[in-house]
Every structure is written in structure tokens, then in C-alpha cells.
Enzyme design. Structure first.
Site, PDB file in Angstrom:
ATOM      1  N   GLY B  55      -3.127  -1.650   1.199  1.00 40.79           N
ATOM      2  CA  GLY B  55      -2.111  -0.817   0.569  1.00 40.79           C
ATOM      3  C   GLY B  55      -1.296  -1.599  -0.446  1.00 40.79           C
ATOM      4  O   GLY B  55      -1.245  -2.827  -0.406  1.00 40.79           O
ATOM      5  N   SER B  56      -0.657  -0.888  -1.361  1.00 44.01           N
ATOM      6  CA  SER B  56       0.209  -1.533  -2.346  1.00 44.01           C
ATOM      7  C   SER B  56       1.622  -1.726  -1.768  1.00 44.01           C
ATOM      8  O   SER B  56       1.955  -1.197  -0.718  1.00 44.01           O
ATOM      9  CB  SER B  56       0.271  -0.688  -3.620  1.00 44.01           C
ATOM     10  OG  SER B  56      -0.996  -0.664  -4.243  1.00 44.01           O
ATOM     11  N   GLY B  57       2.422  -2.497  -2.485  1.00 46.30           N
ATOM     12  CA  GLY B  57       3.797  -2.743  -2.051  1.00 46.30           C
ATOM     13  C   GLY B  57       3.992  -4.096  -1.384  1.00 46.30           C
ATOM     14  O   GLY B  57       5.072  -4.403  -0.890  1.00 46.30           O
ATOM     15  N   HIS B  58       2.921  -4.900  -1.360  1.00 42.56           N
ATOM     16  CA  HIS B  58       2.984  -6.204  -0.685  1.00 42.56           C
ATOM     17  C   HIS B  58       2.870  -7.370  -1.667  1.00 42.56           C
ATOM     18  O   HIS B  58       2.554  -8.470  -1.273  1.00 42.56           O
ATOM     19  CB  HIS B  58       1.846  -6.314   0.336  1.00 42.56           C
ATOM     20  CG  HIS B  58       1.849  -5.268   1.387  1.00 42.56           C
ATOM     21  ND1 HIS B  58       2.856  -5.183   2.312  1.00 42.56           N
ATOM     22  CD2 HIS B  58       0.984  -4.254   1.669  1.00 42.56           C
ATOM     23  CE1 HIS B  58       2.599  -4.161   3.137  1.00 42.56           C
ATOM     24  NE2 HIS B  58       1.478  -3.580   2.756  1.00 42.56           N
ATOM     25  N   ASP B 111      -7.993   0.805   7.047  1.00 43.47           N
ATOM     26  CA  ASP B 111      -8.857  -0.186   6.388  1.00 43.47           C
ATOM     27  C   ASP B 111     -10.157  -0.360   7.172  1.00 43.47           C
ATOM     28  O   ASP B 111     -11.235  -0.429   6.578  1.00 43.47           O
ATOM     29  CB  ASP B 111      -8.120  -1.524   6.268  1.00 43.47           C
ATOM     30  CG  ASP B 111      -6.889  -1.431   5.381  1.00 43.47           C
ATOM     31  OD1 ASP B 111      -6.990  -0.831   4.296  1.00 43.47           O
ATOM     32  OD2 ASP B 111      -5.822  -1.932   5.767  1.00 43.47           O
ATOM     33  N   HIS B 220       4.823  -3.026   7.396  1.00 47.24           N
ATOM     34  CA  HIS B 220       5.163  -1.671   6.956  1.00 47.24           C
ATOM     35  C   HIS B 220       6.351  -1.157   7.744  1.00 47.24           C
ATOM     36  O   HIS B 220       6.577   0.049   7.830  1.00 47.24           O
ATOM     37  CB  HIS B 220       3.964  -0.740   7.140  1.00 47.24           C
ATOM     38  CG  HIS B 220       2.690  -1.319   6.633  1.00 47.24           C
ATOM     39  ND1 HIS B 220       1.822  -2.017   7.439  1.00 47.24           N
ATOM     40  CD2 HIS B 220       2.163  -1.334   5.392  1.00 47.24           C
ATOM     41  CE1 HIS B 220       0.796  -2.444   6.712  1.00 47.24           C
ATOM     42  NE2 HIS B 220       0.979  -2.043   5.473  1.00 47.24           N
TER      43      HIS B 220
END
Lengths: 336, 336
Positions: B55-58, B111, B220
Site C-alpha cells: 500500500g501507499s503512504g509508507h 498482499d 496502519h
């Protein structure tokens, strides 16, 4: 105050211990002055010494740019406060090899005063020190008063260019001329979306209302030129790019280096969104991006916000920008 | 919500445009799938392909580790959401050169499912894909249930080792064995001091009370193992180091790599203060730090907090850790 610290009055000492331990291959702390950080490359070959200094809380600035082909020694201040004259002086002594020292720092009253005093001490030791004072923040004074402007993230370009030039074996006058050219060719502006808290104060010393942004904010929360409704990334980029471009002015056909920095708490994702908008605007105006940097390069503790810095390049500056560098804040391989 | 974005539903697209523009010398976005990022080094020489995704945001994870001697292609998901099976599959196709693909990713339900489906698609094309699933987060399940644990910042070591091994010309089985060894030798734990907000949600989907910390928090905002009064850096380091050391266990005389990462809004200064406390504890126990990384290496948007990751080294892992690497998130020169 949600912080990972031991004692709010000892954050700089504690940070420096961790920094030295982590980066012992790159730097050491001066054994006689715990507020001076020295590159392990500083005296490996005879060259002009590059010194800077400033308050803490801006990491990677300032100590994060100490290392190979960039800054040789850094005088370290308390959070958002100038280092002492003694620390600047000790930094000069640590890196002088008889070719002189280029002190490349930002335009703040405390730093100006302490550098001046340190230079007087150095003169007594026959150490030649010359300075370049960064003043890239277009929002901090009118263009007619450019010498009153503050130095912000443009200092990184000044150090990169000065450090590269010194590493190439240039004389003190040549290093000073290149670093001065770098900052003269550079303009910056910042926007703040939330304030930050100096640990010893325990609460922010300024506020930014939800839904607004402080346009032209300084690296210590100095007031900007206007408070506006929080816009989109595109709107912010438009106004910031306009201010920066018109001030210099940057013209169609020129090649530039662009640096977008978060102020500490800004997700890096958002910095890339902002950069894309800036890049499109530059493209529209015929300005070509030669090299770009996006990330947390010059922060203000946990402030939320972003700064934009643009430097116009010529062949000499390109050669300096491309040079291999190894520091905590910026490591790049030699350009392929 | 103080954010520098254009449209909260398009942050990943907008970010990727800026990322590609900034790092065009290192990576490109797949022309047929805008959610696959490919290293420009990926197919320069024949070798095993290294793929990851998440996922994005990391940021820097995951695309920030795409580049020379590390990850060859990344499947990019929405904020905190798995990439599609198609994106993993396209990443496999982009980097396979007949020597097979090592898919090195973190243990999350989405994933796992999507990688499995992508592998079935790849099998039809005779692309051999083998996986290593990172599970370094000691707080996410008991040791007896290690296969249920999440992958967190230890993934960076897995990519570093797998990428280096592939660059050395190793076979797929050798790359997989080295990456598996890296994650088996690695343990992590995180602490959260403030939550983060997914742009499309507009408000945090969990809370951390002022004066407390969420011990064992996930990337998260997954709940940790306990909520405690916010301690000093020393207290946090003591408990986090204890958990990590006892779980593996790491023993006196061993050499380790240590990675301290901020979660997004944590001042880097505080990360060094925390690292120093960890390092002192390791020293007391006779554990030797061979290499250390401190900074924002694996974040969760603007979460405030810190993660600790420790990997035990042997000669093979040291050789991989020392290899020159060039990515947005980590660039290091070959060890002198």
C-alpha cells in the site's frame, strides 16, 4: 507534548551522541567542544575548509550535510538558536589547513554576530576566514532589501557548491565566489500548515488555524506575508512558483535545480504531489529542471508545510551539483 | 485536514507523477500499468528480478527502494491497501529475464492473496516466481505463531539483502535463501504517539490519547499490545529493545544492523536520541552494532512514533548490507 526525549533541556546533547554513534564513519564530535561536528574527510587532503552552523531542530540541516565533498565542520546551536562564537571559532580551527576557511551560513542576527566574533578570534591565529551569507527567502524582505532576507533551504545548494568547489582544489576566493554565485542564483519560499513546539517550551509559540496556511513562513515560525485559506497543492505551487520566479527572475531557456523540502511532519507523498505541480509550471514557462530533490532536507521540528527552492545553473554550478557526496542528509553517486 | 494535495481520491496517481519526474534517472512507471514502478537498472544485466509491493503512504517504502542493487519493480497500492494481482503480475513480467523473480513482500492478507493470484498468472507464462514473506513485527503475534506476524521495517533489510545477492549474480534459490535468512534474522517493534489520517477518510480512524503511547502499533495503526503512559526515550528504548532481543533472541557476541525509523511526523532529532538509548542497551548486552540507519525509512503518513528493527549478521549478510545502493530511500557508497 508527544515527544521521544529524555530531558527537554538536553535534547541537543542527547541527539549529538546518537548522531555521532550512528555516523562515526562520516563525522566526529570535536573532543574539546561537544558543539562542533567535524567531517572525517575534512583534513584528508589539503583544501579550503567549509564551515557552517546554526540552531538545532532543522535536521538534516546543519550537521546532516557534514561529510565528503560538502561541509567540513558545523557549529551546533540550541534548538532554533545560534551556536556560540566559540563554536564557530573551534570549527574554523578544526578544518583550516592554511588555505583558509569559507564560512557559509544563513542570515540571522545571532549567527551574524557570533560568526563576526569568531572571525576576530581566528584573525589572531592567522586563520583566513571569508563568508557567504545566505538570503534566499523571498518572503522575508522586499527585493530592494535583499540583504535583510533570511537564509533557508537554499543554504543546501550553497554548501553543495562550496563543498564541491573546495574538493576540486579551488582557492578560498574561488570557493567563496562559487558559493556566493550559488546563493545569488537561488530563491526560496515556504508555506506552513501547522506549528511546531520547542521541547523546553512545551507548547507552540505560534498558531496556524485549521483550514488556513501561513504563506511565506520562516524556519522558526517567523510570520509569513499572508494567511490564506488552505489551497490545493496546485494553488500553493502556483503562488509559490510565481513568487520565486518573478523575484530572481528565472527566465525561459534557463536550467535549474529544484529542491522541495517538507518542514518535518509533511508526508513525503504530499511533497511529490507538490513538486509535480511546480515542475509543470516551470515547464510551461520554458524553464528546464536539470536536477531535483524532494524530501525532508531542511525541517523545523514537526512543523507541517513545504518549502520551494530554485537555483539557476550554469556549467560551473552543474559540475558542483553533480559531484559525488556522502553525508547523512544527502548522498549521491557521481553522475553517470 | 491540513494536507498538500489536489484531490483526496487521486493522491497516489498525483504522487507517482511527481516521483517519476523527480527520479527519472533511477526509475520509470510501466507504460501499460501506472501502478508499477520499474528500476532503470532492472534489466541492464541478466539477473534474478526483485519485486515487492504494498500500500501507499509508507514512503520511502515501497517505491523509494526501487533502484540500483535493491528492488527492480514495485506494485503500488492505494493508501494502506494492497496492490492488485495484475500489478504484481506486471511487475514480475517487467523484470523477469529467464532467471526467475524473487517477490519479497510483507505478511498482510491482501498482499498474500494478490501475490498468489499473480504467481498463477506468471506460471502460465513460464515465469518462475518464488516468495519471501516478511514477518518481523514481534508485537503482532506470539512467537509460536510467527507466520501470523506482520512485515514492517525489517522488509528494508530483506530487500537490501535480496537485491544485493541478485546483483552479485546469484540464482533464484540463492536469492530467496538469503532474503529468507535476512528476515529470519530480523525483529522489529513500533510505538505510536499520534495517529494518522487517510486523505479520503478525512479523520484518523484511531486515537492515541495525549500523554500515552500505543506500544506495538502496526504500520496502519493496527492496535499494539498495550497502551502505556508516554515514557522517556530511555524507557521506550528499554522496553522495545528487550522485546526484540528476547524474541529472536539476539545474544552477546553477535553483530547486528540496527534500523530506527520515524513513522512520519517524528522529528529526526528524537530518532537519534532514541537510537542512542538503544545502542547503549545493546552495548551493555555485548551485542555489537555493525551498521546503523536512523531516519524516516518506513513511515505511516504523518503518524508520530518510532520503530526499532534489528538484524543479526553473518558474513554473507554483511557483504549484502555493505553493497553500494542507489534509490530514493537509501543511497550508500560502497563501503570503504
Amino acid at each position: 507534548m508527544q515527544r521521544i526525549i529524555n530531558n527537554c533541556d538536553e535534547v541537543v546533547e542527547d541527539m549529538l551522541k546518537g548522531f555521532e554513534r550512528c555516523h562515526h564513519d562520516l563525522i566526529r564530535v570535536d573532543e574539546n567542544n561537544p558543539r562542533v561536528v567535524i567531517s572525517k574527510e575534512a583534513t584528508k587532503k589539503r583544501k579550503v575548509g567549509i564551515v557552517t552552523g546554526g540552531g538545532s531542530g532543522h535536521k538534516p540541516a546543519f550537521i546532516g550535510y557534514c561529510g565528503k565533498n560538502m561541509v567540513d565542520a558545523v557549529a551546533v546551536g540550541e534548538i532554533f538558536s545560534s551556536p556560540t562564537a566559540k563554536s564557530f571559532y573551534d570549527a574554523f580551527c578544526a578544518v583550516d589547513q592554511g588555505m583558509g576557511v569559507a564560512c557559509l551560513y544563513g542570515n540571522y542576527a545571532g549567527d551574524n554576530m557570533n560568526v563576526k566574533m569568531a572571525m576576530e578570534l581566528a584573525e589572531d591565529d592567522d586563520i583566513v576566514v571569508k563568508t557567504v551569507v545566505a538570503n534566499d527567502d523571498v518572503a522575508s524582505a522586499d527585493k530592494a532589501d535583499r540583504t535583510k532576507r533570511r537564509g533557508v533551504a537554499g543554504e543546501i545548494f550553497m554548501w553543495k557548491v562550496g563543498g564541491a568547489k573546495a574538493a576540486m582544489g579551488a582557492s578560498l576566493d574561488e570557493v567563496i565566489a562559487a558559493a556566493q554565485k550559488a546563493i545569488d542564483h537561488t530563491r526560496s519560499v515556504g508555506v506552513g500548515l501547522s506549528p511546531c513546539t520547542i521541547p523546553a517550551n512545551g507548547k507552540p509559540n505560534f498558531t496556524i488555524e485549521e483550514g488556513t496556511m501561513e504563506f511565506g513562513i520562516g524556519h522558526h515560525g517567523e510570520p509569513g506575508i499572508k494567511v490564506e485559506k488552505l489551497g490545493t497543492a496546485k494553488e500553493m505551487a502556483k503562488e509559490m512558483t510565481r513568487l520565486v520566479i518573478e523575484d530572481k527572475p528565472f527566465k525561459a531557456g534557463s536550467e535549474v535545480a529544484v529542491l522541495v523540502s517538507g518542514l518535518g511532519a509533511t508526508p513525503v507523498m504530499e511533497q511529490y504531489i507538490f513538486f509535480e505541480e511546480v515542475a509543470k509550471l516551470l515547464e510551461e514557462q520554458g524553464i528546464c529542471i536539470y536536477k531535483s530533490y524532494v524530501g525532508n532536507y531542511f525541517t523545523s521540528l514537526e512543523m507541517n508545510g513545504v518549502t520551494l527552492t530554485i537555483m539557476e545553473l550554469d556549467e560551473e554550478l552543474k559540475e558542483c551539483v553533480d559531484m559525488e557526496v556522502e553525508t547523512m542528509g544527502m548522498t549521491q553517486l557521481a553522475r553517470r
